[in-house]
Structure formats: C-alpha cells, structure tokens
Design a protein around this motif. Structure first.
Motif, PDB file in Angstrom:
ATOM      1  N   ASP A  40       0.862  -1.183   0.000  1.00  0.00           N
ATOM      2  CA  ASP A  40       0.000   0.000   0.000  1.00  0.00           C
ATOM      3  C   ASP A  40       0.901   1.237   0.000  1.00  0.00           C
ATOM      4  N   PRO A  42       2.493   4.402  -3.008  1.00  0.00           N
ATOM      5  CA  PRO A  42       2.312   4.946  -4.365  1.00  0.00           C
ATOM      6  C   PRO A  42       3.228   4.309  -5.400  1.00  0.00           C
ATOM      7  N   ALA A  45       1.879   1.724  -7.931  1.00  0.00           N
ATOM      8  CA  ALA A  45       0.810   2.185  -8.815  1.00  0.00           C
ATOM      9  C   ALA A  45       0.684   1.376 -10.097  1.00  0.00           C
ATOM     10  N   ARG A  48      -1.843  -1.357  -9.716  1.00  0.00           N
ATOM     11  CA  ARG A  48      -3.231  -0.905  -9.610  1.00  0.00           C
ATOM     12  C   ARG A  48      -3.727  -0.293 -10.913  1.00  0.00           C
ATOM     13  N   THR A  52      -6.948  -1.516 -13.078  1.00  0.00           N
ATOM     14  CA  THR A  52      -8.023  -0.559 -13.385  1.00  0.00           C
ATOM     15  C   THR A  52      -8.232  -0.394 -14.876  1.00  0.00           C
ATOM     16  N   THR A 175      -3.889  10.858 -10.309  1.00  0.00           N
ATOM     17  CA  THR A 175      -3.975   9.409 -10.196  1.00  0.00           C
ATOM     18  C   THR A 175      -3.162   8.923  -9.006  1.00  0.00           C
ATOM     19  N   LEU A 176      -1.947   9.415  -8.872  1.00  0.00           N
ATOM     20  CA  LEU A 176      -1.088   9.011  -7.759  1.00  0.00           C
ATOM     21  C   LEU A 176      -1.637   9.507  -6.431  1.00  0.00           C
ATOM     22  N   LYS A 178      -4.762   9.889  -5.698  1.00  0.00           N
ATOM     23  CA  LYS A 178      -5.880   9.003  -5.369  1.00  0.00           C
ATOM     24  C   LYS A 178      -5.368   7.687  -4.780  1.00  0.00           C
ATOM     25  N   LEU A 179      -4.300   7.153  -5.362  1.00  0.00           N
ATOM     26  CA  LEU A 179      -3.731   5.906  -4.852  1.00  0.00           C
ATOM     27  C   LEU A 179      -3.111   6.085  -3.470  1.00  0.00           C
ATOM     28  N   GLN A 181      -4.477   7.634  -1.158  1.00  0.00           N
ATOM     29  CA  GLN A 181      -5.611   7.626  -0.227  1.00  0.00           C
ATOM     30  C   GLN A 181      -5.621   8.837   0.702  1.00  0.00           C
TER      31      GLN A 181
END
Length: 273
Positions: A40, A42, A45, A48, A52, A175-176, A178-179, A181
């Motif tokens: 978990d 970045p 990525a 993920r 996606t 995007t990063l 968002k990843l 969190q």
C-alpha cells in the motif's frame, strides 16, 4: 573483456538454465486467478493501474490484487505461496534474497523522489532513494512462476507504465494522489525494468554481498530477460514515445530467451550489451 561483462554473460547462462526449468513446469489451469500482492504505497501504482485499465486482461491474465501494509508480511505470503507474485520494497526484498530466500525480481515499479532527479544524485544518495522503490518478485520454484505467465505479468506492468506516462502531468499526479488515499503523494519515478545495475547499487549500498556468495549471486536473482521478452512482445505493435524510451534503455543479450522475436535487437539504436 572486462569483469563486469563476463559476470553478466555468466549470469545470463545461469538464468537461461533456470528459465528452462520454468518452461518445463505445467501451465496454469485455464481461468485460474493469479494473486498479485502489492504494498500500500504509491510506488505500487503500476499494479493498480494495470488492474483498473484492463492491462492484465489484455495479457490474458485474471489477477486478484492483495494489499499488504508492509514488505515483511508480503514477502512471508510470497514464500508461503498464498500469493503468486508481489510488488514490495526493493531494499527489504534484496535483504531477504541475501538471507537465502528463493525469490526472483522480474520487474520494477515506482521510486519516491525526495531531492531532485535520480540521475543528478551521487551513488550513495541514489542508492538510498532507490532502496525505497518497488520491485516485483516471484518465487523461484513454484508453478506460478512459469515463464509465459510472468512475461505476461511484466508486459501488463509495462502497459500500465505507458498509460501513466501518456497522461498529462496533472492527471498523472491526480492518479497518484488518489492511490495515496488522501495523504500527500511524493514525486514518483516509474521504471518497469528490474535493472540489474540499479539492484546492484542498492545491494552494494546495503553491504549484502558476503564472502561466501558467488560473484553472480545477485545477477541470478534479477530476471532482466523476462522484461526484455515482455518489451519485445509489445514492440511487435505500434511504436510510441514511451515504448521507444524503454527500448532505448534496454540492456539485454540478443535473443536471450526463446520467446524473443528479435525485434528488440533489429530496431535502430537498441543495446546488445
């Protein structure tokens, strides 16, 4: 011929033998889910983004992502066989390999950048940052590490890298973010190449080579050949600036693996070191 070149040639022969062992393993049953662990972080990525954006499906894989809070837990799951591959912290992964864990690095991921571009740092500072980057590993002697599957997995990660790099900078940053969190995402340098020389910098910076190890010990745990085959597969399609950049930096031996079409070495400017 210099000693480093001899070392890499010896390592390539050793890895070719290991890859033949992979080829002899039975193929995974059709429809089987491939379990990909990821940190978990970045820097993970590419895993993920590949999920996606359907890049795993494009490579014929059904992948289930399994999140881990720390590298130690992920490596333990990889060794136990509860996941088939994993994207974890480079420094800790190399430390586990030095302790005798039978793991193979097949791809790279993202490296957090704290102080300027990696290329502008001295050797020690660069190694310090790179050890906090992500690498993708497979266990050495499990059916999940069958060669065709790990080439497909690596190709999907290269596709994800291309997807990120083709986004406008603001979109990529979002995007990063968002990843991450909600936390502030650091600047990330992405590179899907496992890159033996990068691993060697970290290895040496951590002082992991012992007198009892063979000189090619690390090289036998970094599968650049897998990356070259995956990149070669994608180069059979339309060339774009991202693939051109990856291609220009690829360091492989010509036709190092049976799956290689040779395109990687017929395009002008390719390396055959």
């Amino acid at each position: 011929m210099n000693s480093r070149r001899v070392q890499r040639m010896t390592a390539s022969l050793s890895m070719a033998v290991l890859l033949l062992v992979f080829d002899a393993m039975p193929c995974r049953a059709a429809g089987k889910i491939f379990r990909l662990g990821y940190l978990d972080h970045p820097g993970s990525a590419l895993c993920r983004v590949a999920a996606t954006n359907g890049h795993f499906r494009e490579e014929g894989l059904q992948v289930r992502l399994v999140a881990f809070q720390d590298t130690a837990g992920g490596l333990a799951a990889l060794e136990a066989g509860t996941i088939d591959a994993g994207a974890f912290m480079a420094g800790e992964a190399l430390g586990a390999i030095a302790r005798g864990k039978e793991l193979r690095i097949i791809a790279g991921g993202g490296t957090p950048i704290d102080t300027g571009p990696l290329a502008g740092l001295d050797e020690n500072a660069r190694s310090e940052q790179e050890r906090r980057g992500i690498v993708v590993l497979v266990p050495a002697n499990r059916p999940a590490a069958e060669k065709g599957t790990i080439i497909s997995l690596t190709a999907a990660l290269i596709r994800a890298h291309r997807t990120l790099q083709q986004q406008p900078a603001a979109t990529r940053r979002a995007t990063l973010q968002k990843l991450a969190q909600g936390t502030v995402a650091p600047d990330i340098h992405f590179d899907p190449n496992p890159d033996y020389w990068r691993m060697l910098r970290i290895w040496q910076g951590l002082g992991l080579q012992s007198a009892a190890m063979q000189r090619d010990f690390l090289a036998n745990h970094v599968y650049e050949e897998i990356y070259c085959d995956a990149l070669d597969r994608l180069l059979m399609g339309p060339m774009d600036p991202v693939l051109q950049d990856l291609f220009s930096k690829a360091v492989c031996t010509p036709n190092c693996c049976p799956a290689n079409s040779g395109r990687l070495f017929t395009l002008q400017g390719g390396s055959s070191q």
